[in-house]
Design a protein around this motif. Structure first.
Motif, PDB file in Angstrom:
ATOM      1  N   ASP A  19       0.836  -1.193   0.000  1.00  0.00           N
ATOM      2  CA  ASP A  19       0.000   0.000   0.000  1.00  0.00           C
ATOM      3  C   ASP A  19       0.879   1.255   0.000  1.00  0.00           C
ATOM      4  O   ASP A  19       0.656   2.197  -0.769  1.00  0.00           O
ATOM      5  CB  ASP A  19      -0.903  -0.043   1.247  1.00  0.00           C
ATOM      6  CG  ASP A  19      -1.805   1.172   1.369  1.00  0.00           C
ATOM      7  OD1 ASP A  19      -2.604   1.391   0.432  1.00  0.00           O
ATOM      8  OD2 ASP A  19      -1.707   1.906   2.379  1.00  0.00           O
ATOM      9  N   GLN A  20       1.918   1.264   0.845  1.00  0.00           N
ATOM     10  CA  GLN A  20       2.840   2.396   0.889  1.00  0.00           C
ATOM     11  C   GLN A  20       3.612   2.534  -0.423  1.00  0.00           C
ATOM     12  O   GLN A  20       3.813   3.639  -0.915  1.00  0.00           O
ATOM     13  CB  GLN A  20       3.820   2.244   2.062  1.00  0.00           C
ATOM     14  CG  GLN A  20       3.285   2.773   3.374  1.00  0.00           C
ATOM     15  CD  GLN A  20       3.040   4.275   3.340  1.00  0.00           C
ATOM     16  OE1 GLN A  20       3.941   5.072   3.109  1.00  0.00           O
ATOM     17  NE2 GLN A  20       1.803   4.669   3.549  1.00  0.00           N
ATOM     18  N   ILE A  21       4.037   1.397  -0.988  1.00  0.00           N
ATOM     19  CA  ILE A  21       4.769   1.453  -2.257  1.00  0.00           C
ATOM     20  C   ILE A  21       3.905   2.124  -3.319  1.00  0.00           C
ATOM     21  O   ILE A  21       4.341   3.034  -4.025  1.00  0.00           O
ATOM     22  CB  ILE A  21       5.191   0.035  -2.713  1.00  0.00           C
ATOM     23  CG1 ILE A  21       6.279  -0.527  -1.784  1.00  0.00           C
ATOM     24  CG2 ILE A  21       5.667   0.047  -4.168  1.00  0.00           C
ATOM     25  CD1 ILE A  21       6.638  -1.986  -2.053  1.00  0.00           C
ATOM     26  N   ASN A  22       2.664   1.685  -3.410  1.00  0.00           N
ATOM     27  CA  ASN A  22       1.762   2.264  -4.415  1.00  0.00           C
ATOM     28  C   ASN A  22       1.577   3.760  -4.192  1.00  0.00           C
ATOM     29  O   ASN A  22       1.702   4.566  -5.117  1.00  0.00           O
ATOM     30  CB  ASN A  22       0.389   1.575  -4.354  1.00  0.00           C
ATOM     31  CG  ASN A  22       0.441   0.179  -4.947  1.00  0.00           C
ATOM     32  OD1 ASN A  22       1.327  -0.135  -5.731  1.00  0.00           O
ATOM     33  ND2 ASN A  22      -0.500  -0.659  -4.549  1.00  0.00           N
ATOM     34  N   LYS A  23       1.300   4.140  -2.955  1.00  0.00           N
ATOM     35  CA  LYS A  23       0.993   5.552  -2.690  1.00  0.00           C
ATOM     36  C   LYS A  23       2.228   6.436  -2.835  1.00  0.00           C
ATOM     37  O   LYS A  23       2.154   7.520  -3.411  1.00  0.00           O
ATOM     38  CB  LYS A  23       0.425   5.694  -1.279  1.00  0.00           C
ATOM     39  CG  LYS A  23      -1.003   5.172  -1.136  1.00  0.00           C
ATOM     40  CD  LYS A  23      -1.344   5.116   0.346  1.00  0.00           C
ATOM     41  CE  LYS A  23      -2.803   4.819   0.616  1.00  0.00           C
ATOM     42  NZ  LYS A  23      -3.005   4.646   2.080  1.00  0.00           N
ATOM     43  N   GLN A  24       3.342   5.976  -2.278  1.00  0.00           N
ATOM     44  CA  GLN A  24       4.549   6.808  -2.340  1.00  0.00           C
ATOM     45  C   GLN A  24       5.044   6.936  -3.780  1.00  0.00           C
ATOM     46  O   GLN A  24       5.507   8.004  -4.192  1.00  0.00           O
ATOM     47  CB  GLN A  24       5.667   6.234  -1.450  1.00  0.00           C
ATOM     48  CG  GLN A  24       5.332   6.153   0.043  1.00  0.00           C
ATOM     49  CD  GLN A  24       5.306   7.508   0.740  1.00  0.00           C
ATOM     50  OE1 GLN A  24       5.571   8.542   0.130  1.00  0.00           O
ATOM     51  NE2 GLN A  24       4.972   7.505   2.017  1.00  0.00           N
ATOM     52  N   THR A  25       4.956   5.855  -4.544  1.00  0.00           N
ATOM     53  CA  THR A  25       5.406   5.916  -5.938  1.00  0.00           C
ATOM     54  C   THR A  25       4.504   6.852  -6.732  1.00  0.00           C
ATOM     55  O   THR A  25       4.964   7.669  -7.532  1.00  0.00           O
ATOM     56  CB  THR A  25       5.420   4.504  -6.554  1.00  0.00           C
ATOM     57  OG1 THR A  25       6.153   3.635  -5.701  1.00  0.00           O
ATOM     58  CG2 THR A  25       6.073   4.505  -7.931  1.00  0.00           C
ATOM     59  N   ASN A  26       3.212   6.757  -6.472  1.00  0.00           N
ATOM     60  CA  ASN A  26       2.249   7.624  -7.149  1.00  0.00           C
ATOM     61  C   ASN A  26       2.512   9.105  -6.895  1.00  0.00           C
ATOM     62  O   ASN A  26       2.201   9.963  -7.718  1.00  0.00           O
ATOM     63  CB  ASN A  26       0.839   7.288  -6.651  1.00  0.00           C
ATOM     64  CG  ASN A  26      -0.094   7.019  -7.810  1.00  0.00           C
ATOM     65  OD1 ASN A  26       0.042   7.616  -8.872  1.00  0.00           O
ATOM     66  ND2 ASN A  26      -1.017   6.106  -7.613  1.00  0.00           N
ATOM     67  N   LYS A  27       3.098   9.393  -5.727  1.00  0.00           N
ATOM     68  CA  LYS A  27       3.351  10.796  -5.371  1.00  0.00           C
ATOM     69  C   LYS A  27       4.476  11.416  -6.194  1.00  0.00           C
ATOM     70  O   LYS A  27       4.570  12.634  -6.286  1.00  0.00           O
ATOM     71  CB  LYS A  27       3.733  10.878  -3.891  1.00  0.00           C
ATOM     72  CG  LYS A  27       2.596  11.256  -2.980  1.00  0.00           C
ATOM     73  CD  LYS A  27       2.961  11.046  -1.534  1.00  0.00           C
ATOM     74  CE  LYS A  27       3.888  12.092  -0.980  1.00  0.00           C
ATOM     75  NZ  LYS A  27       4.046  11.946   0.486  1.00  0.00           N
ATOM     76  N   LEU A  28       5.366  10.580  -6.729  1.00  0.00           N
ATOM     77  CA  LEU A  28       6.451  11.148  -7.544  1.00  0.00           C
ATOM     78  C   LEU A  28       5.839  11.895  -8.720  1.00  0.00           C
ATOM     79  O   LEU A  28       4.931  11.383  -9.385  1.00  0.00           O
ATOM     80  CB  LEU A  28       7.379  10.039  -8.044  1.00  0.00           C
ATOM     81  CG  LEU A  28       8.208   9.313  -6.978  1.00  0.00           C
ATOM     82  CD1 LEU A  28       8.952   8.142  -7.607  1.00  0.00           C
ATOM     83  CD2 LEU A  28       9.201  10.262  -6.318  1.00  0.00           C
TER      84      LEU A  28
END
Lengths: 554, 166
Positions: B61-70
């Protein structure tokens, strides 16, 4: 580039030139409509831009040359990044043909700043500059704000091209709020959870200040009689003088805020990120509570605490919609219980007059300013004393490096705040350790007649570390004694500023009054305080409220 | 929770430095990359990364959200819940002398792999398939002596009409 900045409303830049930034400074030479503040160290420039941004809500701009100039900005960028502050950093760079060749004063600043910026750019074609500046300003200031760096090689900055202003930004890979979840369903569920709770608490973070959601938060609190605990950066989110304010929570929070959070059955987090300095031991944090998390950044949801309901969106919008949904409620037994804690565990100042105590000085400062001044702190014991004892009444009036905890932040940030808000008195509350990290900025504050009042809480120690060594390392005071230091009164005078040394409580009021009368230069109030005073309450790192120390252990 | 392998696809702007942004994020947040494959898409302004990561649900979940923030990331697609086709390609240089040659050719045949280069002492085998298949042929060739091996890492696409861009 300079025209782009002006077109985007930039009025002031904090910077320092160098070889690869000369074309930019050359362009600034002709622009009398852009104040170009010459700082004495790039770190000061970054902090000043940050302080300006926090105090005004606008994007703060700093400027440095390539290589060491750029790397000196990094601490300031990391500070702004951790606290979600919109800062634009512009750096000079070696010419495009020399990139990657280890040229003189070359540093890969886009690579170096990657983890501490929201985004960054290396501009290789001058024609891209207006678009990049427009994008950088947009990215820095929208959604969850943050610092953006634009790196400009010297051949790009001296290239000539026909400037066309860019007014519209369209970045297909960026939307300010991703995963927005402001839905009827979510709002109704949150309102229902609030109605069903018996012991709710609001937990307000810096996001409330950044979103300008103070009015909405206060209205929600008043309609429901839910009391508000704030984080360090959430100071001023609602007036701390309001009966609904519990002051700060967390490691050095008030005992009553921490008891309220510990015993609550519903924790409503608004613009806050469950930082470890707030939660302590995660498994024990608000362990009886359901959690509603309202934040603009979806990635903060379930990062450390998994909420029962999350609403991703702008806090101001969420709170105003939620306000219409919640049922009004009056004072309850829970409110009475919290009041009881407030009476049982009041904040107090040491009453002995033989020494100067930081807490008492800060309370006197509050009396003189009625909580209306802009207070900028550095990092350490004085920061926590201020957080506890200075009740902030408005948003954007308390600036402090929360996430990164950057010593040296306070004074240059205060310069930025004072230049952004010339009508408000600005106090930089610093320790003697942190102040010595960036005191070189006395020169520009004198040059630009910035009347920052430096409240130096001088205990001749790196006090917070000493406190930890006293409590957890058997009083082995290693690397904290900084008795060897300048005479700050003489130092102030050497710079052409005003210095006053204060040793007794009876001299405090007069010194603050004198400082407030001086409006054309910085004043250093050198308070020689009790050397071994500690900040209490304190919950040791990684522990729970069970281990809270309200006073010095015997 | 037990860490599981997850396949995610990341659509990014085809710009210099984007890979560094993604990999730096993974490194500093402590996300484990098992494999990573990148190339440009049919739209030349866009690149596509297929990343196999190891982590529990909350890490994912964190990977998806943090990557999306880039900022340069256009979309992150989590393929955990979607039926996908996934492939890897491997080239395996295996010792192949005398009697071993026939046996290796049999294995290659069964796996629908190809021998793409030949020398007196070696075969170079090309195999395409999902990760399990590539693992399996690797295990079977091992006893003959693998001299060198290179794998592309997994690439993935959703089954049916579903696309990453839509």
């Amino acid at each position: 580039m300079v025209q782009s900045l002006i077109d985007h409303g930039v009025e002031i830049i904090f910077g320092l030139p160098g070889g690869q930034a000369i074309p930019i400074y050359d362009a600034l030479y002709d622009r009398k409509d852009l104040i170009n503040v010459l700082m004495r160290h790039e770190q000061g420039a970054a902090h000043a831009a940050d302080g300006y941004a926090r105090a005004t809500g606008k994007v703060g701009v700093c400027l440095a040359t390539s290589g060491p100039g750029a790397t000196n900005l990094v601490t300031g960028l990391a500070t702004a990044y951790m606290d979600s502050i919109p800062v634009l950093a512009i750096t000079g760079q070696v010419r495009t043909t020399a990139l990657g060749k280890d040229a003189f004063q070359e540093a890969d600043i886009t690579g170096i700043s990657l983890p501490v910026t929201k985004h960054n750019y290396l501009v290789k074609d001058a024609k891209d500059l207006p678009r990049v500046i427009a994008e950088a300003m947009y990215v820095a200031s929208t959604g969850r704000p943050g610092p953006v760096l634009v790196d400009i090689p010297i051949d790009v900055s001296f290239a000539k091209f026909d400037y066309e202003p860019v007014t519209e930004v369209n970045i297909r890979s960026y939307s300010p709020i991703q995963g927005e979840s402001i839905t009827e369903e979510n709002l109704n569920a949150a309102a229902k959870m609030i109605a069903e709770s018996e012991r709710p608490v609001l937990y307000a973070g810096g996001g409330v200040v950044l979103a300008g959601a103070s009015e909405e938060l206060l209205a929600l609190s008043e309609k429901t009689h839910i009391l508000v605990a704030n984080t360090l950066l959430g100071k001023g989110a609602i007036p701390e003088t309001h009966p609904h304010s519990l002051g700060m929570l967390g490691m050095h929070g008030t005992a009553y805020a921490n008891h309220a959070v510990d015993k609550c059955d519903l924790l409503i987090a608004v613009g806050a990120r469950f930082d470890d300095r707030v939660t302590g031991k995660l498994a024990a944090f608000a362990k009886r509570a359901k959690v509603i998390h309202i934040d603009i950044d979806a990635a903060e949801v379930a990062k450390t605490v998994t909420p029962d309901i999350s609403i991703v969106g702008d806090c101001k919008r969420v709170l105003s919609l939620l306000l219409d949904k919640v049922e009004p409620r009056g004072e309850t037994e829970w409110n009475k219980q919290i009041k009881q804690w407030q009476q049982d565990f009041p904040l107090h100042c040491p009453s002995d007059d033989s020494q100067l105590y930081a807490q008492c000085i800060i309370e006197r400062l509050w009396e003189h300013t009625k909580g209306e001044a802009i207070i900028v702190t550095d990092v350490g014991q004085h920061q926590m004393f201020t957080a506890l004892h200075y009740k902030v009444t408005k948003p954007r009036r308390f600036l402090s490096s929360g996430g990164l905890g950057t010593m040296g932040y306070g004074f240059p940030a205060a310069i930025g705040a004072a230049m952004g808000c010339p009508d408000l008195p600005v106090f930089a509350i610093c320790g003697d350790g942190g102040f010595q990290m960036t005191l070189q900025e006395l020169a520009p504050s004198l040059e630009y007649k910035v009347p920052v009042k430096i409240v130096l809480l001088n205990n001749r120690y790196l006090g917070m570390v000493r406190q930890w060594q006293e409590l957890f390392y058997n009083k082995r005071y290693s690397g904290v004694n900084i008795e060897f230091q300048p005479d700050f009164k003489m130092l102030a005078e050497a710079y052409g500023c005003v210095g006053i040394r204060i040793d007794k409580m009876s001299e405090v009021d007069a010194a603050i009054e004198k400082a407030m009368e001086i409006n054309d230069r910085p004043v250093i109030l050198d308070f020689h305080t009790a050397r071994e005073e500690n900040v209490f309450p304190m919950i040791p790192a990684g522990e729970s409220i069970e281990q809270m120390m309200v006073n010095r252990p015997k | 929770m037990k860490p599981m392998q997850h396949t995610i696809t990341v659509l990014v702007e085809n710009k210099p430095g984007v890979l560094a942004r993604v990999s730096s994020l993974f490194a500093r947040r402590g996300f484990n990359i098992e494999s990573l494959a990148v190339s440009v898409t049919d739209d030349p302004t866009m690149s596509r990364m297929t990343i196999v990561v190891l982590g529990d649900d909350s890490t994912l979940d964190q990977i998806n959200k943090q990557t999306n923030k880039l900022i340069d990331v256009i979309r992150v697609i989590d393929y955990s819940e979607v039926p996908i086709l996934d492939r890897e390609l491997a080239m395996i240089k295996v010792a192949a002398e005398n009697s071993a040659r026939a046996e290796i050719m049999q294995i290659v045949d069964i796996f629908h792999a190809k021998i793409i280069d030949i020398s007196p002492a070696t075969f170079t085998v090309e195999v395409t398939g999902n990760t399990d298949k590539v693992d399996a042929i690797e295990r079977l060739l091992e006893p003959f002596g693998i001299k060198e091996m290179v794998r592309t890492g997994k690439i993935a696409i959703a089954r049916g009409t579903h696309t990453a861009i839509s």
